[in-house]
Design a protein around this motif. Structure first.
Motif, PDB file in Angstrom:
ATOM      1  N   LYS A 551      36.398  48.001  45.503  1.00 25.72           N
ATOM      2  CA  LYS A 551      37.221  47.068  46.264  1.00 25.72           C
ATOM      3  C   LYS A 551      36.844  45.619  45.963  1.00 25.72           C
ATOM      4  O   LYS A 551      37.711  44.745  45.843  1.00 25.72           O
ATOM      5  N   MET A 552      35.534  45.391  45.825  1.00 24.79           N
ATOM      6  CA  MET A 552      35.067  44.037  45.552  1.00 24.79           C
ATOM      7  C   MET A 552      35.575  43.552  44.190  1.00 24.79           C
ATOM      8  O   MET A 552      36.055  42.410  44.041  1.00 24.79           O
ATOM      9  N   LEU A 553      35.517  44.430  43.171  1.00 21.47           N
ATOM     10  CA  LEU A 553      35.964  44.059  41.833  1.00 21.47           C
ATOM     11  C   LEU A 553      37.466  43.799  41.789  1.00 21.47           C
ATOM     12  O   LEU A 553      37.931  42.823  41.181  1.00 21.47           O
ATOM     13  N   LEU A 554      38.228  44.680  42.448  1.00 17.16           N
ATOM     14  CA  LEU A 554      39.680  44.505  42.446  1.00 17.16           C
ATOM     15  C   LEU A 554      40.069  43.235  43.195  1.00 17.16           C
ATOM     16  O   LEU A 554      41.025  42.541  42.828  1.00 17.16           O
ATOM     17  N   LYS A 555      39.332  42.931  44.255  1.00 20.37           N
ATOM     18  CA  LYS A 555      39.605  41.708  45.000  1.00 20.37           C
ATOM     19  C   LYS A 555      39.250  40.477  44.159  1.00 20.37           C
ATOM     20  O   LYS A 555      39.968  39.465  44.173  1.00 20.37           O
ATOM     21  N   HIS A 556      38.158  40.570  43.395  1.00 16.51           N
ATOM     22  CA  HIS A 556      37.693  39.429  42.599  1.00 16.51           C
ATOM     23  C   HIS A 556      38.617  39.171  41.398  1.00 16.51           C
ATOM     24  O   HIS A 556      39.005  38.012  41.135  1.00 16.51           O
ATOM     25  N   PHE A 557      38.987  40.240  40.662  1.00 13.59           N
ATOM     26  CA  PHE A 557      39.785  40.060  39.446  1.00 13.59           C
ATOM     27  C   PHE A 557      41.288  40.153  39.697  1.00 13.59           C
ATOM     28  O   PHE A 557      42.075  39.648  38.911  1.00 13.59           O
ATOM     29  N   GLY A 558      41.664  40.850  40.779  1.00 15.86           N
ATOM     30  CA  GLY A 558      43.095  40.961  41.096  1.00 15.86           C
ATOM     31  C   GLY A 558      43.756  42.190  40.542  1.00 15.86           C
ATOM     32  O   GLY A 558      44.715  42.696  41.121  1.00 15.86           O
ATOM     33  N   SER A 559      43.281  42.727  39.399  1.00 19.06           N
ATOM     34  CA  SER A 559      43.870  43.930  38.811  1.00 19.06           C
ATOM     35  C   SER A 559      42.913  44.481  37.766  1.00 19.06           C
ATOM     36  O   SER A 559      42.001  43.784  37.281  1.00 19.06           O
ATOM     37  N   VAL A 560      43.128  45.754  37.375  1.00 18.25           N
ATOM     38  CA  VAL A 560      42.308  46.373  36.340  1.00 18.25           C
ATOM     39  C   VAL A 560      42.594  45.718  34.978  1.00 18.25           C
ATOM     40  O   VAL A 560      41.699  45.578  34.137  1.00 18.25           O
ATOM     41  N   LYS A 561      43.840  45.265  34.780  1.00 20.13           N
ATOM     42  CA  LYS A 561      44.203  44.611  33.521  1.00 20.13           C
ATOM     43  C   LYS A 561      43.352  43.354  33.285  1.00 20.13           C
ATOM     44  O   LYS A 561      42.814  43.137  32.196  1.00 20.13           O
ATOM     45  N   LYS A 562      43.215  42.521  34.319  1.00 20.33           N
ATOM     46  CA  LYS A 562      42.409  41.302  34.203  1.00 20.33           C
ATOM     47  C   LYS A 562      40.927  41.634  34.065  1.00 20.33           C
ATOM     48  O   LYS A 562      40.161  40.905  33.427  1.00 20.33           O
ATOM     49  N   MET A 563      40.532  42.739  34.651  1.00 26.44           N
ATOM     50  CA  MET A 563      39.136  43.164  34.546  1.00 26.44           C
ATOM     51  C   MET A 563      38.823  43.543  33.092  1.00 26.44           C
ATOM     52  O   MET A 563      37.732  43.272  32.585  1.00 26.44           O
ATOM     53  N   LYS A 564      39.808  44.175  32.405  1.00 26.09           N
ATOM     54  CA  LYS A 564      39.612  44.549  31.008  1.00 26.09           C
ATOM     55  C   LYS A 564      39.458  43.312  30.123  1.00 26.09           C
ATOM     56  O   LYS A 564      38.776  43.342  29.092  1.00 26.09           O
ATOM     57  N   GLU A 565      40.118  42.236  30.505  1.00 26.21           N
ATOM     58  CA  GLU A 565      40.076  40.996  29.727  1.00 26.21           C
ATOM     59  C   GLU A 565      38.803  40.189  29.976  1.00 26.21           C
ATOM     60  O   GLU A 565      38.516  39.230  29.250  1.00 26.21           O
ATOM     61  N   ALA A 566      38.042  40.573  31.025  1.00 20.61           N
ATOM     62  CA  ALA A 566      36.844  39.809  31.399  1.00 20.61           C
ATOM     63  C   ALA A 566      35.682  40.131  30.469  1.00 20.61           C
ATOM     64  O   ALA A 566      35.605  41.209  29.855  1.00 20.61           O
ATOM     65  N   SER A 567      34.760  39.193  30.359  1.00 24.07           N
ATOM     66  CA  SER A 567      33.551  39.400  29.567  1.00 24.07           C
ATOM     67  C   SER A 567      32.489  40.081  30.420  1.00 24.07           C
ATOM     68  O   SER A 567      32.651  40.228  31.641  1.00 24.07           O
ATOM     69  N   LEU A 568      31.395  40.500  29.758  1.00 22.05           N
ATOM     70  CA  LEU A 568      30.291  41.137  30.486  1.00 22.05           C
ATOM     71  C   LEU A 568      29.712  40.177  31.530  1.00 22.05           C
ATOM     72  O   LEU A 568      29.405  40.579  32.653  1.00 22.05           O
ATOM     73  N   ASP A 569      29.590  38.899  31.164  1.00 21.87           N
ATOM     74  CA  ASP A 569      29.054  37.911  32.110  1.00 21.87           C
ATOM     75  C   ASP A 569      29.968  37.743  33.319  1.00 21.87           C
ATOM     76  O   ASP A 569      29.501  37.555  34.447  1.00 21.87           O
ATOM     77  N   ASP A 570      31.288  37.787  33.059  1.00 23.96           N
ATOM     78  CA  ASP A 570      32.238  37.669  34.186  1.00 23.96           C
ATOM     79  C   ASP A 570      32.044  38.815  35.184  1.00 23.96           C
ATOM     80  O   ASP A 570      32.126  38.621  36.393  1.00 23.96           O
ATOM     81  N   ILE A 571      31.813  40.019  34.659  1.00 17.97           N
ATOM     82  CA  ILE A 571      31.616  41.187  35.540  1.00 17.97           C
ATOM     83  C   ILE A 571      30.329  41.036  36.336  1.00 17.97           C
ATOM     84  O   ILE A 571      30.274  41.332  37.526  1.00 17.97           O
ATOM     85  N   LYS A 572      29.273  40.539  35.654  1.00 19.95           N
ATOM     86  CA  LYS A 572      28.006  40.332  36.366  1.00 19.95           C
ATOM     87  C   LYS A 572      28.157  39.276  37.455  1.00 19.95           C
ATOM     88  O   LYS A 572      27.620  39.409  38.563  1.00 19.95           O
ATOM     89  N   LYS A 573      28.923  38.190  37.142  1.00 21.99           N
ATOM     90  CA  LYS A 573      29.121  37.128  38.134  1.00 21.99           C
ATOM     91  C   LYS A 573      29.898  37.629  39.359  1.00 21.99           C
ATOM     92  O   LYS A 573      29.820  37.031  40.429  1.00 21.99           O
ATOM     93  N   ALA A 574      30.636  38.721  39.192  1.00 22.16           N
ATOM     94  CA  ALA A 574      31.392  39.288  40.320  1.00 22.16           C
ATOM     95  C   ALA A 574      30.491  40.027  41.303  1.00 22.16           C
ATOM     96  O   ALA A 574      30.960  40.530  42.332  1.00 22.16           O
ATOM     97  N   GLY A 575      29.182  40.128  40.968  1.00 23.68           N
ATOM     98  CA  GLY A 575      28.238  40.750  41.890  1.00 23.68           C
ATOM     99  C   GLY A 575      27.823  42.147  41.519  1.00 23.68           C
ATOM    100  O   GLY A 575      27.290  42.882  42.351  1.00 23.68           O
ATOM    101  N   VAL A 576      28.052  42.542  40.239  1.00 26.35           N
ATOM    102  CA  VAL A 576      27.692  43.894  39.793  1.00 26.35           C
ATOM    103  C   VAL A 576      26.344  43.826  39.077  1.00 26.35           C
ATOM    104  O   VAL A 576      26.144  42.970  38.206  1.00 26.35           O
ATOM    105  N   PRO A 577      25.399  44.733  39.406  1.00 27.33           N
ATOM    106  CA  PRO A 577      24.100  44.754  38.707  1.00 27.33           C
ATOM    107  C   PRO A 577      24.273  44.933  37.203  1.00 27.33           C
ATOM    108  O   PRO A 577      25.267  45.501  36.733  1.00 27.33           O
TER     109      PRO A 577
END
Length: 590
Positions: A551-577
């Motif tokens: 839920k946190m990731l979908l709220k942060h990126f807005g969709s799975v499509k945008k999540m696929k376009e994100a870099s590894l650092d972007d995912i870490k900045k979203a609060g994921v270990p």
């Protein structure tokens, strides 16, 4: 009658007490009381009985008895034993509703509310009102007459009720305790039957305002009078002493009893209660059992006075309930008793045809089904059905019919765990094994008949588990369908043979209802499981990514499509270990 029963009957004492009738599975099926145990228990096994009492007697395989020192002790013990064993042939009052009260809360700024929970919280309670609409209308009237606060939490500004003159606005104004106390006393006086006094006061105020030419004010008083009359006239006045009382009367015929209860609150007849049930004892004793259960099991408000017919033991009821019990001989109280008795006779007469029809469709059908199958009457039938689509999401369901009627509390759902692929036989083995292993482990009641919705393979699979693995001797029958998916044949025996039933017979209709119900239950469960499996996400099955992080990731990126376009650092900045982010990044890239 077996030899053991005859020997026990000969040893019965001539003292008061309770007796517990048991069936062949040692389950208590009826609890009764008697002034003389020897006479009462023996009466079941001698002479002729009506159909339902004969049905009870045919199930009795054993009995126990408990001697008491008095008939009152026997009555109290009977009530406790019925609560403990919940016997199927006893009168069990299933209605556990609680009646509403009007409450003045114990707060600095009191409120007027309708509640079903009576607590020791220093609030003032008035009622109960068996008719909840009467309670709400009375509260609505009081809200118009007396401006107590309406909000559960004080707001920071005045609300609409203040502008309507129905609240003093303690949220912004300093309302004294004296003012609140005066309003509470007026409401208390009204609810204790003083509405006629209130009417006179309002009429005087209306006349005084009219004399001063304050017509708007006079109109307000007139509207309040109209509201009082329209609300209070809906409740018929029956007594002038304003006492809370319950009026009991009963009628009986053909082994059935109907009890009518009139609830009188503040002198007004505001509601009635109707109970109809089979009787297995003398009418007066059956009524004593009923009235004890009525107040103990259903949490009914116990009034200051109870009116009962002359035929029952008034002193025993008074001692049992610890309240005043009267048997009026004349006057308005006697007329109330006669009216309740008349209503009981009418209700009994009108319902007899429906009761007989229902008996024919349920227990009568079960009895004839037992005869057709050459087994004991199947009072408890358990039916099984499997459901899957080409082996995916395999499930099974079990339903229970007791005396020809579904008992939905005992329905069970099963996810198949040990079978892969479309294997109906293996699924049936697993679910039957799981069900009856638990029945044996928890000492649950065994069925009189097991019905399998399927052909010979499923029936044999179920029977093999029961007989060879669990050592149970329970009749197993199967229901086969024709090419139009309708109930076709009933199979039973070893080897399996079809049993002929008339297509328009009640026993055949009972089998149809069982088959339709178990199929419906299994299909609905399968759809539920299948629906859940459809909604899967690319985020599933990633270590460290649970529901909250999804839920946190979908709220942060807005969709799975945008999540696929994100870099590894972007995912870490979203609060994921880091470790979980790396796994997620790799899966998204694939």
């Amino acid at each position: 009658m077996n030899k053991q029963l005859k020997e026990k009957l000969a040893l019965l004492p001539d003292q008061p007490g309770c007796y517990l009738m048991k069936d062949r599975q040692k389950t208590v099926i009826y609890v009764g009381k008697a002034k003389v145990l020897k006479n009462r228990v023996r009466s079941y096994f001698t002479g002729s009985h009506d159909a339902k009492t004969q049905r009870l007697v045919t199930e009795i395989e054993d009995f126990e008895y408990i001697v008491t020192s008095s008939n009152l002790e026997a009555l109290i013990l009977e009530m406790n034993l019925i609560k403990k064993y919940d016997p199927k042939y006893n009168v069990m009052l299933k209605d556990d509703k609680t009646y509403p009260f009007i409450k003045i809360t114990h707060e600095r700024h009191p409120r007027l509310i309708v509640t079903r929970n009576v607590k020791k919280d220093k609030g003032r309670y008035f009622g109960p009102y068996p008719n909840v609409q009467a309670a709400r209308e009375t509260k609505k009237l009081l809200d118009r007459l007396y401006p107590l606060r309406k909000c559960s939490k004080l707001p920071d500004r005045v609300c609409l009720y203040y502008h309507l003159g129905q609240c003093l606005a303690p949220c912004v104004k300093d309302i004294s305790e004296e003012t609140n106390r005066e309003i509470v006393e007026d409401i208390t006086r009204f609810l204790k039957g003083g509405h006629n006094e209130i009417k006179k006061e309002l009429e005087a105020k209306m006349a005084e305002a009219a004399e001063k030419l304050e017509f708007e004010r006079a109109k307000e008083f007139r509207d309040q009078l109209v509201h009082i009359e329209s609300t209070m006239e809906k409740q018929k006045m029956t007594m002038n002493d304003l006492l809370d009382r319950d009026v009991f009367a009963y009628a009986y015929d053909k082994g059935w009893m109907c009890v009518q209860v009139f609830f009188i609150r503040q002198g007004k007849l505001i509601e009635r209660d109707v109970s109809m049930f089979p009787m297995y004892q003398e009418a007066d004793e059956e009524f004593l059992t009923f009235i004890g259960q009525f107040y103990s099991k259903n949490n009914h408000f116990l009034p200051k006075e109870i009116l009962v017919p002359d035929s029952v033991d008034r002193d025993m009821i008074s001692e049992l309930l610890e309240t005043a019990v009267h048997q009026p001989k004349k006057g308005p109280k006697k007329e109330l008793l006669l009216l309740a008795h008349k209503n009981a006779k009418i209700a009994l007469r009108e319902k007899f045809s429906l009761i007989e029809r229902d008996e024919e469709r349920s227990i009568g059908a079960a009895e004839r089904l037992g005869e057709a199958l050459n087994i004991y009457t199947p009072h408890r039938i358990e039916a099984f059905d499997n459901s899957n689509i080409q082996g995916t999401n395999p499930v099974s369901a079990m339903i229970v019919f007791i005396d020809g009627k579904p008992n939905k509390k005992e329905y069970r759902k099963y996810k198949i765990k040990t079978v892969t692929g479309p294997d109906d036989y293996g699924s049936m083995r697993e679910v039957v094994r799981r069900r009856y292993t638990r029945v044996l482990r928890e000492n649950l009641p065994l069925p009189d008949l097991i019905i399998i919705d399927g052909g010979k393979g499923q029936i044999n699979a179920a029977r093999d588990v029961l007989e060879n693995e669990l050592g149970l001797d329970v009749p197993v029958a199967g229901l086969a369908k024709d090419d139009k998916h309708r109930t076709s044949n009933l199979l039973i025996g070893d080897p399996l043979e079809p049993v002929f039933l008339e297509r328009n017979s009640q026993e055949f209709y009972l089998l149809q209802r069982i088959q339709d119900e178990v199929h419906r239950f299994a299909i609905s469960f399968h759809r539920q499981i299948r629906g859940k499996s459809v909604f899967q996400s690319v985020l599933d099955d990633i270590p460290g990514i649970g529901e909250k992080r999804k839920k946190m990731l979908l709220k942060h990126f807005g969709s799975v499509k945008k999540m696929k376009e994100a870099s590894l650092d972007d995912i870490k900045k979203a609060g994921v270990p880091a470790a979980a982010a790396q796994l997620l990044f790799e899966k998204l890239k694939k």
